[in-house]
Design an enzyme around this catalytic site. Structure first.
Site, PDB file in Angstrom:
ATOM      1  N   LYS A   1       0.826  -1.221   0.000  1.00  0.00           N
ATOM      2  CA  LYS A   1       0.000   0.000   0.000  1.00  0.00           C
ATOM      3  C   LYS A   1       0.854   1.263   0.000  1.00  0.00           C
ATOM      4  CE  LYS A   1      -0.712   0.075   5.011  1.00  0.00           C
ATOM      5  NZ  LYS A   1       0.126   1.257   5.247  1.00  0.00           N
ATOM      6  N   THR A   2       1.983   1.237   0.751  1.00  0.00           N
ATOM      7  CA  THR A   2       2.860   2.411   0.756  1.00  0.00           C
ATOM      8  C   THR A   2       3.449   2.627  -0.630  1.00  0.00           C
ATOM      9  OG1 THR A   2       3.411   1.983   3.069  1.00  0.00           O
ATOM     10  CG2 THR A   2       4.858   3.480   1.865  1.00  0.00           C
TER      11      THR A   2
ATOM     12  N   ASP B   1      -3.667   7.203   3.816  1.00  0.00           N
ATOM     13  CA  ASP B   1      -3.150   5.895   4.222  1.00  0.00           C
ATOM     14  C   ASP B   1      -3.903   5.417   5.466  1.00  0.00           C
ATOM     15  OD1 ASP B   1      -1.564   3.661   4.330  1.00  0.00           O
ATOM     16  OD2 ASP B   1       0.215   4.677   5.083  1.00  0.00           O
ATOM     17  N   GLU B   2      -3.926   4.091   5.698  1.00  0.00           N
ATOM     18  CA  GLU B   2      -4.525   3.493   6.903  1.00  0.00           C
ATOM     19  C   GLU B   2      -5.944   4.018   7.140  1.00  0.00           C
ATOM     20  OE1 GLU B   2      -3.072   1.084   8.158  1.00  0.00           O
ATOM     21  OE2 GLU B   2      -0.899   1.318   8.196  1.00  0.00           O
TER      22      GLU B   2
ATOM     23  N   GLN C   1      -7.482  -4.962   9.347  1.00  0.00           N
ATOM     24  CA  GLN C   1      -6.483  -4.456  10.281  1.00  0.00           C
ATOM     25  C   GLN C   1      -7.003  -3.250  11.071  1.00  0.00           C
ATOM     26  OE1 GLN C   1      -2.191  -4.613   8.985  1.00  0.00           O
ATOM     27  NE2 GLN C   1      -3.092  -4.866   6.959  1.00  0.00           N
TER      28      GLN C   1
ATOM     29  N   ARG D   1       2.594  -9.891  10.757  1.00  0.00           N
ATOM     30  CA  ARG D   1       3.889  -9.210  10.948  1.00  0.00           C
ATOM     31  C   ARG D   1       5.035 -10.157  10.602  1.00  0.00           C
ATOM     32  NH1 ARG D   1       2.141  -5.184   9.797  1.00  0.00           N
ATOM     33  NH2 ARG D   1       0.291  -6.458   9.460  1.00  0.00           N
TER      34      ARG D   1
END
Length: 723
Positions: free
Chosen positions: A34-35, A227-228, A258, A610
């Protein structure tokens, strides 16, 4: 140099990057890049579409993420490193709070504040609430200041102002919240201060009440990137809706699986129902994972698929299938710590892993103690994320209070912290008289010290107060048009603070001096990196918005210990998920609410994703709290992982084996640890411990509705639901 977007991105990423007009919802699974999408979209808008950087607003959730995104975008657009600082000049990129801070510095005068306002952190806000409690003579046992502040924060996140909440009061507790909320806001206004939640709420208020302000910023930003997005609250969403009103070019990137911050106001509905508010939105799914093995992805996916509130997605990877996840059943929590410690020792000393490639994640901070003990015993270095933050250490807070008072003379909270540091002979009684005089005169404390006669003080206290006022006045004059590093250097010398530490015989003085040295270095670094705006106000705003993750620095030799929430956005070769038991993960309070269980499940999904190569999941049959032992059931989330994806191991130690299971009562107990029972008053619960014999048997039961209770078996009148 032109970027080859087709070769650099997979088809779904490319679609997300090149879809520039209109609203776009990018559902980006864990580790799906995504980044990368956001970074390349910035580059695409500037290089291919010709958008002026100042027309782009990019929102991230940490300052660290904003810095990394800027750096990546600059490297994409400019291959010549010497031009990095020029390529994105003008772009608005940062956290919601930092971006709102910029708007407020220009516009907050419309709300009756001045542009040199102070930003209070959580500890500052709690201090104000405690003062309100004292003034209102409220009993902290009936309603704790911390809980009231939590409610106030939630009200602000929902854009409910003190006047509006006053109309909704129904209970005595609501009335306390309402009165404290009003007094709290009045004190902040008097101190020319805002808290974190005010920053969003006030900007939305400006947009609602001043159409010309809304129009100015909405037309300025023709492209919005977020973002997020799954972590946005109601105030943040309203902020975005106002800014998107002119051009509608809003790209939001996030993963509903998430979303783990409802307890601090995040609204999952923002991402679930985005297309209802923006019917023309295009939805793009990023499902190719670039982080984890397929086994880890399948395990995480199998768990989170049990949630109802989600957008369906299936993560996959071109990487290897990888090893099965290791599930460890331990007899108790001490053995859990020892097992994690010995496994990490083997990974480092026999398998060649570096400590920094390993993370131990847990649900609550208290769990770290036994793990730390096991690591220390093996001389394994580690770091605990979420300990005392650098900028919250006492000596750093002292210096920041000086700086805040220099920048904002109305900040009474800052003044009260440092008026007698170093000691100036101003005792508690003198300060109370000064504060009372300032309140009666309707002046800030500093103004009262400088401009009043200071009646009622002893000659010594009078002179000390005058000297302090003159010091701050001189520092304010010095700070005009100077960079923050110069102000800090002058402050430490002129205030006598540095001399106080140097001459102190306290054993902690050396470490405090080291911390002050780090602070000075940070101020100088800020000046170098922000030479165009290295003012005191700019520095204070940056410091006030720093998070744990912003200050976290990966070090290859240190094993990382942190809560599951703190791990969001990070990745490690090896992850240990510790304490996977019912009542701990998921937490007991989540058991009766479906949406709470779903959030706990999403949190476990975050933990598993993670891990890049290995995942260990451990649970302890017995866990100690205070002086009690509690028998535990394995977490339902472990049961939701298909058995073919795991290898299951059980560890025992002779001194802890079978502990808590040896009681006898007529051959067989009517209840035992792990029995599910029903109590006529407390409802359903799980027996955690059985103690005593015969008529003296005492049960420790964890009830779903009221928590842990101890009751005598003979008087309990229990119904056994499951033996």
């Amino acid at each position: 140099m032109s970027i080859n977007f087709e070769q650099s991105l997979n088809p779904q990423q490319l679609e997300a990057v090149t879809t520039t007009e209109g609203p776009v919802l990018v559902l980006a699974g864990a580790g799906s890049g995504k980044t990368r999408v956001l970074t390349y979209k910035i580059a695409y808008l500037i290089q291919e579409i010709g958008v002026f950087p100042g027309s782009i607003l990019a929102v991230t959730f940490t300052n660290k993420a904003a810095g990394e995104m800027r750096q990546r975008a600059e490297k994409l657009i400019y291959s010549d490193a010497s031009n990095y600082d020029k390529s994105l000049k003008g772009i608005w990129m940062g956290t919601f709070h930092s971006l709102c801070g910029r708007i407020l510095r220009d516009q907050i005068n419309l709300l009756g504040y001045t542009s040199n306002f102070t930003i209070y952190d959580e500890k500052d806000s709690l201090s104000v609430v405690k003062n309100v409690f004292k003034e209102m003579d409220l009993d902290p046992k009936l309603a704790s200041p911390k809980s009231i502040l939590y409610h106030i924060s939630n009200l602000k996140n929902d854009l409910i102002y003190p006047e509006g909440y006053k109309q909704k009061v129904k209970s005595p507790f609501d009335k306390i919240i309402s009165e404290v909320y009003s007094s709290y806001q009045n004190i902040l206004r008097k101190n020319n201060a805002v808290d974190f939640d005010d920053m969003l709420m006030f900007v939305v208020q400006l947009f609602q009440n001043y159409p010309e302000v809304k129009t100015r910023y909405a037309e300025m930003f023709s492209y919005l990137l977020v973002d997020e997005f799954q972590d946005t609250n109601s105030a943040q969403y309203e902020f975005l809706r106002h800014l998107a009103s002119a051009w509608q070019n809003l790209t939001v990137v996030g993963d509903d699986d998430q979303s783990i911050y409802s307890w601090r106001g995040a609204n999952l509905g923002n991402i679930l129902y985005f297309t209802e508010d923006f019917p023309s939105a295009k939805t793009i799914r990023l499902e190719q994972n670039y982080r984890s093995t397929q086994n880890i992805l399948d395990a995480a996916g199998a768990v989170v698929e049990n949630n109802r509130e989600r957008h369906p997605k299936k993560l996959w990877t071109e990487a290897e299938r990888g090893e099965p996840l290791t599930v460890l059943k331990l007899t108790d929590d001490r053995l859990e710590g020892e097992t994690i410690g010995s496994t990490i020792e083997e990974l480092i000393r026999e398998k060649g892993y570096k400590g920094g490639q390993i993370a131990v994640l847990y649900r609550t901070n208290a769990q770290s103690r036994l793990i730390e003990e096991a690591l220390r015993k093996r001389n394994i270095q580690y770091t605990v994320i979420g300990g005392v933050k650098f900028f919250e250490r006492a000596e750093i807070k002292d210096v920041l209070a000086y700086l805040s008072l220099i920048a904002n003379p109305q900040d009474d909270l800052a003044l009260k912290r440092i008026i007698n540091i170093p000691p100036r002979g101003l005792g508690k009684v003198s300060l109370e008289r000064i504060e009372t005089g300032a309140r009666k005169s309707k002046m800030s404390i500093l103004d009262y010290i400088i401009h009043s006669g200071l009646e009622g003080l002893t000659p010594r206290a009078h002179n000390a107060a005058r000297d302090f006022g003159a010091l701050i006045n001189d520092l304010q004059e010095y700070a005009r048009n100077r960079s923050v590093d110069e102000v800090v250097d002058m402050l430490l010398d002129g205030s006598g603070y540095l001399k106080m530490l140097q001459e102190s015989e306290d054993i902690k003085s050396e470490s405090r001096l080291d911390n002050i040295g780090e602070f000075v270095a940070d101020a100088h670094s800020f000046t170098r990196e922000n030479h165009e705006n290295a003012s005191l106000q700019a520095y204070l705003q940056q410091v006030s918005l720093i998070t744990d993750i912003d200050t976290w620095q990966e070090r290859e030799e240190l094993v990382n210990l942190m809560t599951a929430h703190a791990a969001k956005g990070l990745e490690f070769d090896v992850v240990f998920a510790a304490g996977m038991e019912e009542g701990l993960f998921p937490l007991m309070r989540a058991q009766d609410e479906n949406h709470d269980i779903e959030e706990e499940r999403r949190l476990f999904y975050v933990v598993l994703t993670r891990a890049k190569k290995k995942a260990y999941i451990s649970w302890a049959a017995i866990r100690h709290r205070f002086t009690e032992e509690f028998n535990n059931l394995v977490s339902r989330f472990i049961k939701e992982i298909p058995s073919e994806l795991t290898q299951r191991k059980e560890a025992k130690a002779e001194d802890v084996a079978n502990r808590g299971f040896s009681f006898t009562f007529g051959g067989r107990l009517p209840v035992k640890p792990d029995s599910v029972v029903y109590h006529p008053n407390f409802g359903r619960g799980v027996v955690r411990a059985v103690q005593g014999l015969g008529d003296n048997i005492t049960l420790t039961i964890s009830f779903y509705s009221v928590g842990i209770k101890k009751i005598m078996l003979k008087y309990a009148n229990l119904e056994i639901v499951q033996y």
